[in-house]
Scaffold this active site. Sequence first.
Site, PDB file in Angstrom:
ATOM      1  N   ASN A 210      -6.029  -5.834  -1.781  1.00 53.86           N
ATOM      2  CA  ASN A 210      -5.167  -6.994  -2.061  1.00 53.86           C
ATOM      3  C   ASN A 210      -5.162  -7.895  -0.826  1.00 53.86           C
ATOM      4  OD1 ASN A 210      -3.035  -6.057  -0.193  1.00 53.86           O
ATOM      5  ND2 ASN A 210      -2.962  -4.368  -1.657  1.00 53.86           N
ATOM      6  N   ILE A 307       3.628   6.554  -1.017  1.00 50.51           N
ATOM      7  CA  ILE A 307       4.066   7.002   0.323  1.00 50.51           C
ATOM      8  C   ILE A 307       5.581   6.863   0.473  1.00 50.51           C
ATOM      9  CG2 ILE A 307       3.791   6.574   2.805  1.00 50.51           C
ATOM     10  CD1 ILE A 307       0.925   5.470   1.941  1.00 50.51           C
TER      11      ILE A 307
HETATM   12  O1  PMT Z   1       0.782  -8.090   4.947  1.00 49.31           O
HETATM   13  P1  PMT Z   1       1.258  -9.531   4.807  1.00 49.31           P
HETATM   14  O2  PMT Z   1       0.116 -10.482   4.512  1.00 49.31           O
HETATM   15  O3  PMT Z   1       2.092  -9.965   5.990  1.00 49.31           O
HETATM   16  O4  PMT Z   1       2.201  -9.628   3.524  1.00 49.31           O
HETATM   17  C1  PMT Z   1       3.418  -8.975   3.524  1.00 49.31           C
HETATM   18  C2  PMT Z   1       3.652  -8.225   2.204  1.00 49.31           C
HETATM   19  C3  PMT Z   1       3.820  -9.227   1.084  1.00 49.31           C
HETATM   20  C4  PMT Z   1       2.487  -7.280   1.913  1.00 49.31           C
HETATM   21  C5  PMT Z   1       4.955  -7.374   2.437  1.00 49.31           C
HETATM   22  O5  PMT Z   1       6.013  -8.230   2.718  1.00 49.31           O
HETATM   23  C6  PMT Z   1       5.278  -6.538   1.219  1.00 49.31           C
HETATM   24  O6  PMT Z   1       5.883  -6.963   0.243  1.00 49.31           O
HETATM   25  N1  PMT Z   1       4.853  -5.237   1.246  1.00 49.31           N
HETATM   26  C7  PMT Z   1       4.955  -4.303   0.131  1.00 49.31           C
HETATM   27  C8  PMT Z   1       3.859  -4.562  -0.854  1.00 49.31           C
HETATM   28  C9  PMT Z   1       3.892  -3.623  -2.040  1.00 49.31           C
HETATM   29  O7  PMT Z   1       3.015  -2.838  -2.202  1.00 49.31           O
HETATM   30  O8  PMT Z   1       4.999  -3.715  -2.777  1.00 49.31           O
HETATM   31  P2  PMT Z   1       5.303  -2.830  -4.104  1.00 49.31           P
HETATM   32  O9  PMT Z   1       6.468  -3.493  -4.699  1.00 49.31           O
HETATM   33  O10 PMT Z   1       4.066  -2.683  -4.912  1.00 49.31           O
HETATM   34  O11 PMT Z   1       5.667  -1.415  -3.521  1.00 49.31           O
HETATM   35  C10 PMT Z   1       6.995  -1.011  -3.273  1.00 49.31           C
HETATM   36  C11 PMT Z   1       7.074  -0.153  -2.038  1.00 49.31           C
HETATM   37  O12 PMT Z   1       6.339   1.049  -2.257  1.00 49.31           O
HETATM   38  C12 PMT Z   1       6.518  -0.746  -0.767  1.00 49.31           C
HETATM   39  O13 PMT Z   1       7.364  -0.374   0.294  1.00 49.31           O
HETATM   40  C13 PMT Z   1       5.148  -0.106  -0.598  1.00 49.31           C
HETATM   41  O14 PMT Z   1       4.777   0.013   0.770  1.00 49.31           O
HETATM   42  C14 PMT Z   1       5.416   1.256  -1.219  1.00 49.31           C
HETATM   43  N2  PMT Z   1       4.229   1.887  -1.808  1.00 49.31           N
HETATM   44  C15 PMT Z   1       3.634   1.359  -2.907  1.00 49.31           C
HETATM   45  C16 PMT Z   1       2.567   2.004  -3.488  1.00 49.31           C
HETATM   46  C17 PMT Z   1       2.110   3.210  -2.903  1.00 49.31           C
HETATM   47  N3  PMT Z   1       1.082   3.878  -3.424  1.00 49.31           N
HETATM   48  N4  PMT Z   1       2.705   3.707  -1.807  1.00 49.31           N
HETATM   49  C18 PMT Z   1       3.749   3.063  -1.253  1.00 49.31           C
HETATM   50  O15 PMT Z   1       4.303   3.520  -0.244  1.00 49.31           O
END
Ligand code: PMT
Length: 407
Positions: A210, A307
């Site tokens: 991504n 994670i």
């Molecule tokens: O990296 P940048 O360009 O600065 O952009 C910042 C960002 C937009 C990436 C950041 O601010 C952000 O939103 N990060 C989380 C992105 C994400 O994967 O969001 P999610 O809503 O899909 O996941 C929710 C949470 O679960 C997040 O804390 C993610 O780290 C965690 N996760 C998700 C999937 C996975 N397999 N393991 C995880 O730990």
Amino acid sequence: MKTKKILIIIGGGIAAYKSLDLIRLLKKNNFEIKTILTKSGREFVTPLSLTALTGSKPHENMFHTDEEAKIDHISLSRWADLVLVLPTTANFMSKLCQGRAEDLSTTVILASNKDIFLVPAMNVRMWSHLATQQNVKSLKNYGYKFIGPEKGEMACGEYGEGKMSSPRQIYSEIKNYFYNQKILTQKKLTALVTAGPTREYLDPVRYISNESSGKQGVAIANALSRIGIKTKLVLGPSDSQVDKGIKVIKVTSGIEMLNAVKKLLPVDIAVCAAAVSDVKPINKNTDKLKKSYNQLNNLKLDKNPDILEYLGKTNKSKPRLIVGFSAETKDLIKNSKKKIREKYCDIIIANDVSRRDIGFNSDYNEVHIIDSKGNKEKISKGKKSYIANLIVENILKKFLINDKNIN
Ligand code: PMT
């Protein structure tokens, strides 16, 4: 908090005028300010405006005969809780590198026993010049702290890195520094941050990923480390600048990220800002995939381990405060609140990734901080480093409330 005293050294650059806004902001928030106006700073800011804003005349000379200037360089440096140099010019940095004590400002700095924050401002080429970058490296080694510079349009009309941080950004760094000092003197805290994208390889040259740049997560790791929290960062593919002193584990895939996280436990605080790919190919093809229908049709995907959820569920070395991020393109608040429950975290930082001016790969972000009780606070659009400071401030407040041992 007890009134804090800041000594501001005003350097000779066009950005010096911003020192007046910063002083106004600091005074409004009960900081006590004294200033040193350098000879070249005097070209941009008048002693009269500094006197009017701070309530005391700026210090300008090493040697005095008049009554007003009884304070010498030693007592001035001892008076301050923190010393701030803004703007810090390339020339000033080079003097600090050599340990020169040729006027009041450089002498006070050399004699200081307090933390010194440099706020650089200069043309993009001056900033990126190898000589300047060598000086930055040496100054960091000497223990100087830096605020900025930022990327942006400069007074000379050029664009790039070298623009001085805004008074709002500088203020948030200072506030964080003092606020968190209180906590940190009582307890040595550790933190773990995940940042950046993951790459799930289909074959040797292609992957699922991504647009995450790692900027937001790295800014959080930097903000945590700058206030003295021992910080570890698990970073997916990213060019973001990580501060010295942070332990960095570079990873590529989601599985590698999870394994690295497990190895780095226990920590007090975990912040998952990484954009981990939700899916991964079950098998990685040894050779480059062909366009043939068979090969593409046999591509099978599986879910990546979560994670954040692992951290929330684990009984073994569970962090005492877990912060997740939530990237959504619609129903931001509703979906983010759901993630707090589903992923067992204490706080979620919600950002709208449908906007191009914030979120993925931008230098800016706008977030909502939501806790497990449903309390919500919006941080309006700002540089990711500024957003990171406010997130860290919020995290520590929550940590303070959760942790009965700290008061
Ligand atoms: O990296 P940048 O360009 O600065 O952009 C910042 C960002 C937009 C990436 C950041 O601010 C952000 O939103 N990060 C989380 C992105 C994400 O994967 O969001 P999610 O809503 O899909 O996941 C929710 C949470 O679960 C997040 O804390 C993610 O780290 C965690 N996760 C998700 C999937 C996975 N397999 N393991 C995880 O730990």
